[in-house]
Structure formats: structure tokens, C-alpha cells
Write an enzyme that holds these catalytic residues in place. Sequence first.
Site, PDB file in Angstrom:
ATOM      1  N   GLY A  11       0.836  -1.207   0.000  1.00 29.89           N
ATOM      2  CA  GLY A  11       0.000   0.000   0.000  1.00 29.89           C
ATOM      3  C   GLY A  11       0.869   1.254   0.000  1.00 29.89           C
ATOM      4  O   GLY A  11       1.905   1.289   0.660  1.00 29.89           O
ATOM      5  N   GLY A 113       6.352  -2.311   3.558  1.00 27.44           N
ATOM      6  CA  GLY A 113       5.889  -2.669   4.894  1.00 27.44           C
ATOM      7  C   GLY A 113       6.329  -4.076   5.272  1.00 27.44           C
ATOM      8  O   GLY A 113       7.272  -4.636   4.683  1.00 27.44           O
ATOM      9  N   ASN A 114       5.588  -4.650   6.216  1.00 28.88           N
ATOM     10  CA  ASN A 114       5.957  -5.966   6.754  1.00 28.88           C
ATOM     11  C   ASN A 114       6.185  -7.046   5.719  1.00 28.88           C
ATOM     12  O   ASN A 114       7.241  -7.685   5.691  1.00 28.88           O
ATOM     13  CB  ASN A 114       4.836  -6.440   7.667  1.00 28.88           C
ATOM     14  CG  ASN A 114       5.006  -5.856   9.035  1.00 28.88           C
ATOM     15  OD1 ASN A 114       6.002  -6.113   9.681  1.00 28.88           O
ATOM     16  ND2 ASN A 114       4.066  -5.038   9.456  1.00 28.88           N
ATOM     17  N   THR A 136       4.902   2.423   5.994  1.00 33.12           N
ATOM     18  CA  THR A 136       3.494   2.049   6.174  1.00 33.12           C
ATOM     19  C   THR A 136       2.781   3.060   7.058  1.00 33.12           C
ATOM     20  O   THR A 136       3.345   3.537   8.047  1.00 33.12           O
ATOM     21  CB  THR A 136       3.287   0.649   6.784  1.00 33.12           C
ATOM     22  OG1 THR A 136       1.909   0.525   7.166  1.00 33.12           O
ATOM     23  CG2 THR A 136       4.104   0.380   8.035  1.00 33.12           C
ATOM     24  N   ILE A 137       1.550   3.359   6.679  1.00 28.31           N
ATOM     25  CA  ILE A 137       0.760   4.227   7.561  1.00 28.31           C
ATOM     26  C   ILE A 137       0.441   3.494   8.864  1.00 28.31           C
ATOM     27  O   ILE A 137       0.170   4.122   9.869  1.00 28.31           O
ATOM     28  CB  ILE A 137      -0.556   4.699   6.889  1.00 28.31           C
ATOM     29  CG1 ILE A 137      -1.498   3.531   6.591  1.00 28.31           C
ATOM     30  CG2 ILE A 137      -0.272   5.509   5.657  1.00 28.31           C
ATOM     31  CD1 ILE A 137      -2.940   3.957   6.331  1.00 28.31           C
ATOM     32  N   ASP A 138       0.469   2.153   8.834  1.00 27.39           N
ATOM     33  CA  ASP A 138       0.015   1.375   9.995  1.00 27.39           C
ATOM     34  C   ASP A 138       0.988   1.428  11.193  1.00 27.39           C
ATOM     35  O   ASP A 138       0.609   1.098  12.307  1.00 27.39           O
ATOM     36  CB  ASP A 138      -0.202  -0.096   9.603  1.00 27.39           C
ATOM     37  CG  ASP A 138      -1.220  -0.252   8.489  1.00 27.39           C
ATOM     38  OD1 ASP A 138      -2.050   0.653   8.316  1.00 27.39           O
ATOM     39  OD2 ASP A 138      -1.171  -1.282   7.778  1.00 27.39           O
ATOM     40  N   HIS A 182      -5.027  -1.842   9.550  1.00 27.94           N
ATOM     41  CA  HIS A 182      -4.980  -3.302   9.372  1.00 27.94           C
ATOM     42  C   HIS A 182      -5.169  -3.976  10.717  1.00 27.94           C
ATOM     43  O   HIS A 182      -6.173  -3.709  11.376  1.00 27.94           O
ATOM     44  CB  HIS A 182      -3.672  -3.673   8.660  1.00 27.94           C
ATOM     45  CG  HIS A 182      -3.721  -5.044   8.050  1.00 27.94           C
ATOM     46  ND1 HIS A 182      -2.639  -5.884   7.998  1.00 27.94           N
ATOM     47  CD2 HIS A 182      -4.742  -5.720   7.473  1.00 27.94           C
ATOM     48  CE1 HIS A 182      -2.980  -7.028   7.416  1.00 27.94           C
ATOM     49  NE2 HIS A 182      -4.253  -6.943   7.083  1.00 27.94           N
ATOM     50  N   GLN A 285      -6.416   8.592   4.178  1.00 31.30           N
ATOM     51  CA  GLN A 285      -5.353   8.520   5.182  1.00 31.30           C
ATOM     52  C   GLN A 285      -3.992   8.207   4.552  1.00 31.30           C
ATOM     53  O   GLN A 285      -2.954   8.325   5.192  1.00 31.30           O
ATOM     54  CB  GLN A 285      -5.701   7.463   6.247  1.00 31.30           C
ATOM     55  CG  GLN A 285      -6.865   7.900   7.117  1.00 31.30           C
ATOM     56  CD  GLN A 285      -7.522   6.741   7.850  1.00 31.30           C
ATOM     57  OE1 GLN A 285      -7.302   6.540   9.032  1.00 31.30           O
ATOM     58  NE2 GLN A 285      -8.333   5.968   7.157  1.00 31.30           N
ATOM     59  N   ARG A 286      -4.016   7.763   3.316  1.00 23.73           N
ATOM     60  CA  ARG A 286      -2.744   7.464   2.628  1.00 23.73           C
ATOM     61  C   ARG A 286      -2.422   8.501   1.554  1.00 23.73           C
ATOM     62  O   ARG A 286      -1.402   8.387   0.880  1.00 23.73           O
ATOM     63  CB  ARG A 286      -2.847   6.083   1.953  1.00 23.73           C
ATOM     64  CG  ARG A 286      -2.765   4.983   2.943  1.00 23.73           C
ATOM     65  CD  ARG A 286      -2.594   3.601   2.416  1.00 23.73           C
ATOM     66  NE  ARG A 286      -2.742   3.329   1.036  1.00 23.73           N
ATOM     67  CZ  ARG A 286      -3.213   2.164   0.555  1.00 23.73           C
ATOM     68  NH1 ARG A 286      -3.590   1.224   1.406  1.00 23.73           N
ATOM     69  NH2 ARG A 286      -3.278   1.930  -0.719  1.00 23.73           N
TER      70      ARG A 286
HETATM   71  O1  F6P Z   1      -1.343  -1.241   5.105  1.00 25.16           O
HETATM   72  C1  F6P Z   1      -1.884  -0.013   4.767  1.00 25.16           C
HETATM   73  C2  F6P Z   1      -3.365  -0.120   4.605  1.00 25.16           C
HETATM   74  O2  F6P Z   1      -3.861   1.159   4.269  1.00 25.16           O
HETATM   75  C3  F6P Z   1      -4.125  -0.673   5.815  1.00 25.16           C
HETATM   76  O3  F6P Z   1      -4.274   0.258   6.838  1.00 25.16           O
HETATM   77  C4  F6P Z   1      -5.396  -1.126   5.167  1.00 25.16           C
HETATM   78  O4  F6P Z   1      -5.979  -2.173   5.905  1.00 25.16           O
HETATM   79  C5  F6P Z   1      -4.949  -1.605   3.819  1.00 25.16           C
HETATM   80  O5  F6P Z   1      -3.703  -0.998   3.572  1.00 25.16           O
HETATM   81  C6  F6P Z   1      -5.893  -1.276   2.696  1.00 25.16           C
HETATM   82  O6  F6P Z   1      -5.409  -1.889   1.558  1.00 25.16           O
HETATM   83  P1  F6P Z   1      -5.863  -1.586   0.059  1.00 25.16           P
HETATM   84  O7  F6P Z   1      -5.186  -0.326  -0.367  1.00 25.16           O
HETATM   85  O8  F6P Z   1      -5.373  -2.763  -0.696  1.00 25.16           O
HETATM   86  O9  F6P Z   1      -7.337  -1.436   0.086  1.00 25.16           O
END
Ligand code: F6P
Length: 359
Positions: A11, A113-114, A136-138, A182, A285-286
Site C-alpha cells: 500500500g 511494509g511488513n 506504512t501508515i500502519d 490493518h 489517510q494514505r
Molecule cells: O497497510 C496499509 C493499509 O492502508 C491498511 O491500513 C489497510 O488495511 C490496507 O492498507 C488497505 O489496503 P488496500 O489499499 O489494498 O485497500
Amino acid sequence: MKKIGMLTSGGDCQALNATMRGVAKGLENLFGIGEVEIYGFKDGYKGLIYGNYQKMKPMDFTGLLNKGGTILGTSRMPFKMMDVPTDDGVEKVPAMIKTYKKLDLDCLVVLGGNGSQKTAHLLSQNGLNVVGLPKTIDNDIWGTDVTFGFQNAVDVATHAIDCIYTTAESHSRVFVVEIMGHKVGWITLYAGIAGGADVILLPEVPYDMKKVYKAIEKRTKQGKRFTIICVAEGAIPKEVAKLPKKERKEAIAALQHPSIGYEIADQIRAKFSADVRVAIPGHTQRGGSPDAYDRFISSRFGAKAAELIRDRDFGKLVVMLNGQVTAIPLEETAGKLKYVDVDNQAIQEAKTLGICFGD
Ligand code: F6P
């Protein structure tokens, strides 16, 4: 001449470009102008698998400090699928090694990220020189106090709560604001406190709806016109947390459809016949430009990555520990998640302020 590969995986977040800029500037400064070639792989590991890359020009890295998203593009490629061939039958890991060797790279820089860092570790075990950067935003990468992207997500989520606050008050409503993260509750904890939420529900603290009802009743008795409940997308009720793994997974899937915020809102509506609304800032948020803090740490992280490459100190993840930028072996972080500790001081302080955590 040094040849460096670079990719952004998983992400996106706001400071990916700022971090790549930091790496590129650091390399140019440490090795000299014209002494480094950077190859940018398109759409994460996919680009490395299919040899889809572009040779970057120094100008490609200018004007990036405040530009959100990623100029390289990104994609999700789960670690657990790494030994499963692509739809068109390509063996992923051998293909990535082949591209790396064909380009005769000195190092691959992975912003991820992870899961992405697990793959970075796998490539490192397969003999590639790899340096990881914690994106990662998480904020759930084990081994670093903070990841780039996190602060920005907290800012956006806090702004969302601020906006909800005024409308909730006007209409005397209960608002459930669902926050990303997440399986962890870092963004929710920080934004919940910063935004003045009355209830904060985190995946790490399974909640009891009775406690949430009590918090709402208490506010009503105090004459408060509204309640704001900040819930992490991965939050789970106490009863579900107790279930054996398989049943728990099924119960969570059922609860989180369409998402946990709606489930909680339905329960509050049924209990109080209250005027309840759900607000989900979601991918905002991203998005947008990185804030000053994320630009600050991503520039520092980028510089550290360049130093690791200069020192041929590979197989490392750049991290922040007690305000110091340093690096840890990828094997130390791979496969671990950094959860919010339930004894976290911020939780204790928030409870002192009267914020309910549903426990
Ligand atoms: O890992 C970052 C994140 O934004 C999580 O907070 C969220 O659960 C997930 O990615 C959403 O993923 P996608 O962009 O695939 O919908």
C-alpha cells in the site's frame, strides 16, 4: 559506477517519493555526480519479476519532497504467494534474481511494509544485496519506533475527527469514525486522542459493547449532545477474541462486512434508538502531500540507506530507535508485527482523561 535498483511495494503512503529522493540525493553526494545509476522497478516486485524498469535520471528525483504517492507505482504481492508462480507461469524468486543479476546491480532498495520486508529478507537470503526502508501508515513494522507515512495518516484521521466533531454536535449524534491500520491500532490510538474521541477501540484491546453503551450513557447524563467513537478497522469484540483461531477468523470476516464501524453503529442504534452515523476516511489517510515530520524522517531514512550502501552493510532495514536513525538485520524484523502494547502509557493516560477503551 554503482548500480542501484529501487522499488516501492505494498500500500502506498505520502512519503514514498520523499524517501526515494533522500536515497538518490544521498547516493549522489556520497559517490559523486554521475557515479551512480538508479534503476526504478515499476509497480513493486512485479517490475523486478518481469524486468520492467526505467533508468532514472537525476531530474526524476527533484521536486519529490512534497509529492504524495509513488513515481514508480506499487502493487501488493503477498509474501506467502512468493513460491507460487505468476498466472503466466513465471517463478517469482528466480525471476527477480535473474533481473538483479542481468542488470548487475550492487544493491536493491526496498521501500515497503511488513510483507515486503519479508520478501526483501528472502532475496537477501538468496544472495542479493538488499536495504529496506520502513514504509506504512500502519506503523506496525517491528524494530522501528516509527515508519514513514504513519504521522501523515494520523494527521488526516485527526482532521476527519475534527470535521465530524462539529456536525456531531449540531445534530446530537453518535458518530463512529473507522480508522485504517490493518491488524493494529496505532493510527486510531494517536488520532483518537488527538481528535478528542470519547471511545477508542483497538484490535489489541478487545471491546465489550456494554462498556461502550455505558460511555454513551455517561455522556448523555452529563448533558453532552454527542459521542465520538473512534474504531480501528481491525477492532474485535471480546467474545470473538476468545474463540479458537478458525472460528475467530470466520467471526471477524462476518463482523467486518462491510466493516466493523457499521456493525458497532447497528448495535448502538438497536440499544438506544439513537441517531448514529458512520464516517470512514479510508484511503484519504494514505493520500495527499507528506507533512513536515514525514519529510523529515524520510529524508533521514534515505540518507541512512545511502550510507549503508556506501558501507556495503546489506541485509538491513533502516529504523528509528529513540530518535536515532540506525539499521537492524532484516531477519530480526521479518515476520513480526509491532502491536500497540496494552500497557502503553498513552492508553493509561487516555483512560485518566476518561476515554473509554471498551475493556
Ligand atoms: O497497510 C496499509 C493499509 O492502508 C491498511 O491500513 C489497510 O488495511 C490496507 O492498507 C488497505 O489496503 P488496500 O489499499 O489494498 O485497500
